[in-house]
Design an enzyme around this catalytic site. Structure first.
Site, PDB file in Angstrom:
ATOM      1  N   TYR A  56       0.827  -1.221   0.000  1.00 25.35           N
ATOM      2  CA  TYR A  56       0.000   0.000   0.000  1.00 25.35           C
ATOM      3  C   TYR A  56       0.855   1.262   0.000  1.00 25.35           C
ATOM      4  O   TYR A  56       0.456   2.281  -0.596  1.00 25.35           O
ATOM      5  CB  TYR A  56      -1.003  -0.023   1.160  1.00 25.35           C
ATOM      6  CG  TYR A  56      -2.120  -0.990   0.856  1.00 25.35           C
ATOM      7  CD1 TYR A  56      -3.157  -0.628   0.007  1.00 25.35           C
ATOM      8  CD2 TYR A  56      -2.095  -2.289   1.337  1.00 25.35           C
ATOM      9  CE1 TYR A  56      -4.154  -1.521  -0.340  1.00 25.35           C
ATOM     10  CE2 TYR A  56      -3.089  -3.204   1.002  1.00 25.35           C
ATOM     11  CZ  TYR A  56      -4.111  -2.807   0.166  1.00 25.35           C
ATOM     12  OH  TYR A  56      -5.081  -3.702  -0.194  1.00 25.35           O
ATOM     13  N   ASN A  92     -12.499   2.536  -5.946  1.00 24.26           N
ATOM     14  CA  ASN A  92     -11.078   2.883  -6.033  1.00 24.26           C
ATOM     15  C   ASN A  92     -10.596   3.545  -4.747  1.00 24.26           C
ATOM     16  O   ASN A  92     -11.307   4.347  -4.149  1.00 24.26           O
ATOM     17  CB  ASN A  92     -10.834   3.807  -7.224  1.00 24.26           C
ATOM     18  CG  ASN A  92     -11.184   3.134  -8.531  1.00 24.26           C
ATOM     19  OD1 ASN A  92     -11.295   1.904  -8.586  1.00 24.26           O
ATOM     20  ND2 ASN A  92     -11.370   3.905  -9.570  1.00 24.26           N
ATOM     21  N   HIS A 109     -14.478   1.312  -0.585  1.00 30.25           N
ATOM     22  CA  HIS A 109     -13.327   0.489  -0.201  1.00 30.25           C
ATOM     23  C   HIS A 109     -12.232   1.307   0.487  1.00 30.25           C
ATOM     24  O   HIS A 109     -11.087   0.867   0.565  1.00 30.25           O
ATOM     25  CB  HIS A 109     -12.748  -0.232  -1.429  1.00 30.25           C
ATOM     26  CG  HIS A 109     -13.654  -1.296  -1.970  1.00 30.25           C
ATOM     27  ND1 HIS A 109     -13.442  -1.938  -3.171  1.00 30.25           N
ATOM     28  CD2 HIS A 109     -14.788  -1.840  -1.467  1.00 30.25           C
ATOM     29  CE1 HIS A 109     -14.406  -2.820  -3.383  1.00 30.25           C
ATOM     30  NE2 HIS A 109     -15.233  -2.783  -2.371  1.00 30.25           N
ATOM     31  N   CYS A 117      -6.021   4.035  12.760  1.00 27.10           N
ATOM     32  CA  CYS A 117      -5.357   3.488  13.948  1.00 27.10           C
ATOM     33  C   CYS A 117      -6.261   2.437  14.574  1.00 27.10           C
ATOM     34  O   CYS A 117      -7.365   2.746  15.032  1.00 27.10           O
ATOM     35  CB  CYS A 117      -5.048   4.593  14.960  1.00 27.10           C
ATOM     36  SG  CYS A 117      -4.272   3.924  16.455  1.00 27.10           S
ATOM     37  N   SER A 177     -14.836  -4.910 -13.125  1.00 28.09           N
ATOM     38  CA  SER A 177     -14.992  -6.263 -13.674  1.00 28.09           C
ATOM     39  C   SER A 177     -16.250  -6.957 -13.161  1.00 28.09           C
ATOM     40  O   SER A 177     -16.631  -8.009 -13.666  1.00 28.09           O
ATOM     41  CB  SER A 177     -13.762  -7.113 -13.322  1.00 28.09           C
ATOM     42  OG  SER A 177     -13.593  -7.164 -11.920  1.00 28.09           O
ATOM     43  N   GLU A 200     -14.193  -4.260 -21.521  1.00 26.18           N
ATOM     44  CA  GLU A 200     -14.639  -5.612 -21.896  1.00 26.18           C
ATOM     45  C   GLU A 200     -15.949  -5.877 -21.172  1.00 26.18           C
ATOM     46  O   GLU A 200     -16.240  -5.222 -20.181  1.00 26.18           O
ATOM     47  CB  GLU A 200     -13.637  -6.658 -21.401  1.00 26.18           C
ATOM     48  CG  GLU A 200     -12.242  -6.462 -21.906  1.00 26.18           C
ATOM     49  CD  GLU A 200     -11.231  -7.185 -21.032  1.00 26.18           C
ATOM     50  OE1 GLU A 200     -11.582  -7.612 -19.911  1.00 26.18           O
ATOM     51  OE2 GLU A 200     -10.086  -7.298 -21.477  1.00 26.18           O
TER      52      GLU A 200
HETATM   53  N1  APR Z   1     -11.620   1.903 -19.679  1.00 29.45           N
HETATM   54  C1  APR Z   1     -12.704   1.222 -19.208  1.00 29.45           C
HETATM   55  N2  APR Z   1     -12.608   0.034 -18.580  1.00 29.45           N
HETATM   56  C2  APR Z   1     -11.376  -0.483 -18.432  1.00 29.45           C
HETATM   57  C3  APR Z   1     -10.203   0.168 -18.898  1.00 29.45           C
HETATM   58  C4  APR Z   1     -10.372   1.427 -19.550  1.00 29.45           C
HETATM   59  N3  APR Z   1      -9.336   2.114 -20.031  1.00 29.45           N
HETATM   60  N4  APR Z   1      -9.128  -0.608 -18.584  1.00 29.45           N
HETATM   61  C5  APR Z   1      -9.605  -1.687 -17.968  1.00 29.45           C
HETATM   62  N5  APR Z   1     -10.964  -1.629 -17.878  1.00 29.45           N
HETATM   63  C6  APR Z   1     -11.888  -2.580 -17.261  1.00 29.45           C
HETATM   64  C7  APR Z   1     -11.475  -4.019 -17.400  1.00 29.45           C
HETATM   65  O1  APR Z   1     -12.012  -4.573 -18.608  1.00 29.45           O
HETATM   66  C8  APR Z   1     -12.078  -4.657 -16.157  1.00 29.45           C
HETATM   67  O2  APR Z   1     -13.396  -5.137 -16.399  1.00 29.45           O
HETATM   68  O3  APR Z   1     -11.860  -2.315 -15.881  1.00 29.45           O
HETATM   69  C9  APR Z   1     -12.149  -3.495 -15.152  1.00 29.45           C
HETATM   70  C10 APR Z   1     -11.154  -3.584 -14.005  1.00 29.45           C
HETATM   71  O4  APR Z   1     -11.492  -4.683 -13.205  1.00 29.45           O
HETATM   72  P1  APR Z   1     -10.711  -5.016 -11.852  1.00 29.45           P
HETATM   73  O5  APR Z   1      -9.236  -4.963 -12.098  1.00 29.45           O
HETATM   74  O6  APR Z   1     -11.284  -6.259 -11.341  1.00 29.45           O
HETATM   75  O7  APR Z   1     -11.054  -3.772 -10.888  1.00 29.45           O
HETATM   76  P2  APR Z   1     -12.331  -3.530 -10.001  1.00 29.45           P
HETATM   77  O8  APR Z   1     -13.550  -4.086 -10.652  1.00 29.45           O
HETATM   78  O9  APR Z   1     -12.333  -2.095  -9.646  1.00 29.45           O
HETATM   79  O10 APR Z   1     -12.007  -4.375  -8.705  1.00 29.45           O
HETATM   80  C11 APR Z   1     -12.934  -4.349  -7.644  1.00 29.45           C
HETATM   81  O11 APR Z   1     -11.513  -5.629  -6.244  1.00 29.45           O
HETATM   82  O12 APR Z   1      -9.344  -6.003  -5.645  1.00 29.45           O
HETATM   83  C12 APR Z   1     -10.526  -5.483  -5.246  1.00 29.45           C
HETATM   84  O13 APR Z   1     -10.919  -3.787  -3.677  1.00 29.45           O
HETATM   85  C13 APR Z   1     -10.379  -4.014  -4.960  1.00 29.45           C
HETATM   86  O14 APR Z   1     -11.826  -2.197  -5.524  1.00 29.45           O
HETATM   87  C14 APR Z   1     -11.242  -3.373  -6.015  1.00 29.45           C
HETATM   88  C15 APR Z   1     -12.242  -4.450  -6.333  1.00 29.45           C
END
Ligand code: APR
Length: 229
Positions: A56, A92, A109, A117, A177, A200
């Site tokens: 972190y 985020n 999150h 603390c 995702s 995606e």
């Molecule tokens: N524009 C739009 N979407 C995008 C881009 C972009 N430029 N780049 C990537 N993506 C999409 C990917 O296709 C994917 O579906 O963003 C998504 C990112 O997914 P994750 O990496 O799983 O992130 P997120 O969904 O925010 O994760 C959720 O998981 O690890 C924990 O606490 C953490 O907040 C996080 C949570």
């Protein structure tokens, strides 16, 4: 008269990808040989606090090197028009929404730039590292941890989010995702219109009334113009 009065936007790592912050599940990359998902648990912190703090600390240190992109800025433009009728709910832990100028942002999150603390339950704005176990400004103990929500912990302010989703006319999910709950289920809590903007198809793409594919820096400004048009 706008078709949608109250709007809730959910953002995930994808909205910050074009600013240079890696997403969790796209890169397939490891951090110092560890799956990032496996350092984001209370168990990992209990087992190896230095490792988790360094993970972190590195992410917090990266923040000054990145800037909000066109997608963050478009949401500021939307807030300028909608005011309190827009709520941005983000998974985020970065601060790019705030640095772009958004005011109504809710971090379910937690935030990298906050330290919690666990001795006195106080929270402090934090810029530097935590791995060297600095003293808590509140009680002096060395029990500060990143103020982020790990797997197995309860996201912040879900009552507020649930209410906003129930009341909104439009829910828009951007750059996530759809694999992490409860955010993955938000689309089911909405009574009206739903839209996904993602690179995606997410896991739950079929649950949205409409899904658009592409980078957030293109899709989000285009959607905001369309909504305000
Ligand atoms: N524009 C739009 N979407 C995008 C881009 C972009 N430029 N780049 C990537 N993506 C999409 C990917 O296709 C994917 O579906 O963003 C998504 C990112 O997914 P994750 O990496 O799983 O992130 P997120 O969904 O925010 O994760 C959720 O998981 O690890 C924990 O606490 C953490 O907040 C996080 C949570």
């Amino acid at each position: 008269m706008r078709r949608h009065q109250k709007v809730v936007v959910l953002t995930g790592a994808g909205i910050s990808a074009e600013s240079g912050l890696t997403t969790f599940r796209d890169s397939g990359g490891l951090w110092e040989g560890h799956d990032p998902m496996q350092v984001a648990t209370p168990e990992a912190f209990a087992h190896d606090p230095d490792l988790v703090q360094r993970f972190y600390d590195a992410r917090r240190a990266a923040l000054p090197r990145v800037r909000p992109n066109a997608a963050h800025h478009a949401l500021v433009r939307l807030e300028e028009e909608l005011g309190d009728d827009l709520l941005v709910v983000t998974q985020n832990v970065d601060d790019l929404h705030e640095r772009a100028g958004s005011r109504r942002v809710h971090h379910i999150h937690g935030r990298l730039r906050s330290a919690w603390c666990t001795a006195c339950d106080s929270r402090h704005e934090w810029e530097g590292p935590l791995a060297h176990r600095p003293a808590c400004p509140g009680c002096g103990s060395s029990a500060l941890r990143p103020d982020v929500v790990w797997f197995g912990e309860i996201p912040h302010g879900m009552d507020l989010v649930e209410q906003a989703l129930w009341e909104c006319d439009l829910f828009v999910s951007i750059g996530t995702s759809g694999t992490v709950y409860p955010a993955a289920a938000f689309v089911h809590w909405v009574r009206r219109d739903t839209l996904e903007l993602n690179l995606e198809p997410s896991t739950g793409a079929g649950d949205f009334a409409e899904s658009r594919r592409g980078p957030a820096s293109r899709l989000v400004p285009a959607w905001v113009e369309e909504l305000l048009g």
